[in-house]
Enzyme design. Structure first.
Site, PDB file in Angstrom:
ATOM      1  N   SER A 123      21.288 -40.973   0.177  1.00  0.00           N
ATOM      2  CA  SER A 123      21.199 -42.083  -0.770  1.00  0.00           C
ATOM      3  C   SER A 123      21.462 -41.578  -2.184  1.00  0.00           C
ATOM      4  O   SER A 123      20.897 -40.571  -2.619  1.00  0.00           O
ATOM      5  CB  SER A 123      19.814 -42.715  -0.705  1.00  0.00           C
ATOM      6  N   SER A 124      22.305 -42.301  -2.905  1.00  0.00           N
ATOM      7  CA  SER A 124      22.616 -41.902  -4.287  1.00  0.00           C
ATOM      8  C   SER A 124      21.384 -41.982  -5.180  1.00  0.00           C
ATOM      9  O   SER A 124      21.345 -41.377  -6.251  1.00  0.00           O
ATOM     10  CB  SER A 124      23.713 -42.801  -4.850  1.00  0.00           C
ATOM     11  N   SER A 142      19.738 -52.418 -10.533  1.00  0.00           N
ATOM     12  CA  SER A 142      20.085 -50.995 -10.538  1.00  0.00           C
ATOM     13  C   SER A 142      20.152 -50.443 -11.962  1.00  0.00           C
ATOM     14  O   SER A 142      19.588 -49.381 -12.262  1.00  0.00           O
ATOM     15  CB  SER A 142      21.432 -50.776  -9.845  1.00  0.00           C
ATOM     16  N   SER A 172      28.462 -43.143  -2.199  1.00  0.00           N
ATOM     17  CA  SER A 172      27.912 -43.975  -3.283  1.00  0.00           C
ATOM     18  C   SER A 172      28.216 -43.399  -4.661  1.00  0.00           C
ATOM     19  O   SER A 172      27.380 -43.432  -5.567  1.00  0.00           O
ATOM     20  CB  SER A 172      26.396 -44.156  -3.096  1.00  0.00           C
ATOM     21  N   ARG A 195      10.017 -44.804   5.147  1.00  0.00           N
ATOM     22  CA  ARG A 195      11.330 -44.473   4.580  1.00  0.00           C
ATOM     23  C   ARG A 195      11.321 -43.034   4.080  1.00  0.00           C
ATOM     24  O   ARG A 195      10.472 -42.655   3.261  1.00  0.00           O
ATOM     25  CB  ARG A 195      11.685 -45.448   3.445  1.00  0.00           C
ATOM     26  N   LYS A 214      12.392 -60.012  -4.887  1.00  0.00           N
ATOM     27  CA  LYS A 214      12.557 -58.561  -5.053  1.00  0.00           C
ATOM     28  C   LYS A 214      13.689 -58.244  -6.020  1.00  0.00           C
ATOM     29  O   LYS A 214      13.589 -57.317  -6.822  1.00  0.00           O
ATOM     30  CB  LYS A 214      12.826 -57.918  -3.690  1.00  0.00           C
ATOM     31  N   ASP A 241      25.446 -52.041  -0.233  1.00  0.00           N
ATOM     32  CA  ASP A 241      24.557 -53.190  -0.405  1.00  0.00           C
ATOM     33  C   ASP A 241      25.241 -54.532  -0.184  1.00  0.00           C
ATOM     34  O   ASP A 241      24.560 -55.554  -0.069  1.00  0.00           O
ATOM     35  CB  ASP A 241      23.914 -53.168  -1.794  1.00  0.00           C
ATOM     36  N   GLY A 278      12.267 -49.459  -3.191  1.00  0.00           N
ATOM     37  CA  GLY A 278      12.798 -48.140  -2.863  1.00  0.00           C
ATOM     38  C   GLY A 278      13.318 -47.388  -4.069  1.00  0.00           C
ATOM     39  O   GLY A 278      13.106 -46.173  -4.200  1.00  0.00           O
ATOM     40  N   ARG A 329      18.032 -58.999   0.819  1.00  0.00           N
ATOM     41  CA  ARG A 329      19.466 -59.197   1.076  1.00  0.00           C
ATOM     42  C   ARG A 329      19.718 -59.931   2.396  1.00  0.00           C
ATOM     43  O   ARG A 329      20.742 -60.596   2.541  1.00  0.00           O
ATOM     44  CB  ARG A 329      20.206 -57.863   1.026  1.00  0.00           C
TER      45      ARG A 329
END
EC number: 2.5.1.19
Length: 408
Positions: free
Chosen positions: A144-145, A23, A172, A98, A390, A292, A69, A366
């Site tokens: 989504s942030s 991130s 978020s 998405r 990833k 997450d 993403g 994940r």
């Protein structure tokens, strides 16, 4: 590549060094593209960050970000504000499913030139970069942030900066604050008052080094392992900051409920299992600010036979897979009594089926990593295990260092 995981280890003492946060890395990479005087240390070695680096270098033509993403959201805003650049931004089959309309509409409010190549509201996107002079935009606060961060990251290079109004309850928040903190670190003036975020323009900056903290999302799997081993076990992980920009650092508080104590020694975090958790314990957590780690927590609860109620999970429906349905399917294979809604997960105490079960990963890193700690309870097969690259390419090597047997 399918992997069989097993372990007869119950007492663990081990040190692990984890790569830089994906991130933070992707935010830093975008800022570096906007301000070339920035250098970056401890950059993530994840597929997503490599894809981000390659995408930023394209001036004209097709940019394929595969499953990334974050790169899709960030690069949409980046290319829209780069005058003279003309690209088609696309990705994997899942990426074309998405939604991205909220971000495209917000950029449209600012005057961006973005059209859909195929289906309205979804990638691929045809983006013609142009000079943006408008500075006021609004969008729903519960999205989504990454949509919000994408706008904030390019904001200082806009002629008049940006005034972003978020409508409704904001989710978020830590990720938004991470973005603003990085902007402040390079000298950008920002404010976040109520539901309005303002970012002032900044034409150029002097030389600056951004040091990326290691990834707290990746740390979650070691918290899960620490919760499943014997009292007295210790795992130390590096390199972390006691005051973190990352929302998933809330793991320190959450895993106290699982008997795991966190302590710091400079940049090293020590996880110690200090007590067993009573079977009647109910784990009830709102994860709106850290979605997450939901998969990790659900699997930890299942492995410990605990009741679990998780909420604030509405963004999991549009991740690499529908993570709520994927969790329900795969935990049910293992004997779990689980139900989900569009934003909640409910798990009742249940016994693990003591036979070798194969877990599908749905192109979702994940899913693979969250289920791996269950090898401490039962042999388990992880299908398409290479998906971990990833975000965490060294994951299986690090599992082996914890005496979890990994067989190809």
């Amino acid at each position: 590549m399918n992997l069989l995981l097993s372990s007869n280890q119950h007492n663990i003492h081990q040190h692990i060094t984890i790569t830089g946060s994906k991130s933070e890395s992707n935010r830093a990479l975008l800022l570096q593209a906007l301000y070339p005087t920035i250098s970056i240390e401890n950059l993530s070695n994840s597929d997503d960050s490599q894809v981000m680096q390659k995408g930023l270098q394209v001036h004209n033509g097709t940019v394929d970000i595969h499953h990334a993403g974050t790169a899709m959201r960030f690069l949409t805003a980046f290319f829209a504000t780069q005058e003279g650049r003309d690209v088609v931004l696309t990705g994997s089959q899942r990426m074309t499913e998405r939604p991205i309309k909220i971000l495209v509409d917000a950029l449209g409010q600012l005057g961006a030139d973005i059209t859909y190549e195929k289906n309205e509201g979804y990638p691929p996107l045809k983006i013609k970069g142009k000079k943006i002079t408008k500075h006021q935009v609004s969008l729903a606060a519960n999205v989504s942030s990454q949509y919000i961060s994408a706008l904030l990251l390019v904001a200082p290079t806009l002629e008049n900066g940006l005034e972003l109004t978020l409508e409704g309850k904001i989710t978020s928040v830590p990720y938004i604050k991470m973005t603003l903190a990085l902007l402040e670190e390079i000298g950008v003036s920002t404010s976040f008052n109520g539901n309005v975020i303002s970012v002032n323009p900044l034409a150029k900056i002097s030389e600056k080094t951004l040091v990326v903290e290691s990834d707290w999302s990746s740390a979650s799997y070691f918290y899960s392992i620490a919760s499943l081993v014997e009292v007295g076990s210790e795992i130390s992980i590096a390199s972390y900051k006691a005051t973190s920009l990352q929302g998933d650092s809330v793991l320190q508080e959450i895993y106290k409920q699982f008997g795991v104590e966190t302590s710091f020694n400079k940049n090293v975090v020590k996880l110690k299992k200090v007590k067993e958790i009573p079977q009647e314990t109910v784990i009830n957590i709102d994860l709106a600010n850290a979605p997450d780690i939901a998969q990790t927590i659900a699997v930890s609860c299942f492995g410990l036979g605990l009741k679990c109620e998780l909420s604030g999970l509405h963004t999991l429906k549009i991740k690499e897979t529908d993570r709520l349905e994927a969790l329900k399917t795969e935990l049910t294979k293992l004997g779990a009594n689980i139900s989900v809604t569009n934003k909640e997960l409910f798990l009742e105490p249940s016994e693990i089926i003591k036979e070798k079960i194969a877990i599908d990963t749905y192109n979702d890193h994940r899913m693979a990593m969250a289920f791996a700690p269950l090898a401490l309870r039962v042999p388990i097969v992880i299908n398409d295990a290479e998906v971990v690259s990833k975000s965490y390419p060294d994951f299986w090597k690090d599992m082996e260092s914890l005496k979890i047997k990994v067989q190809g």
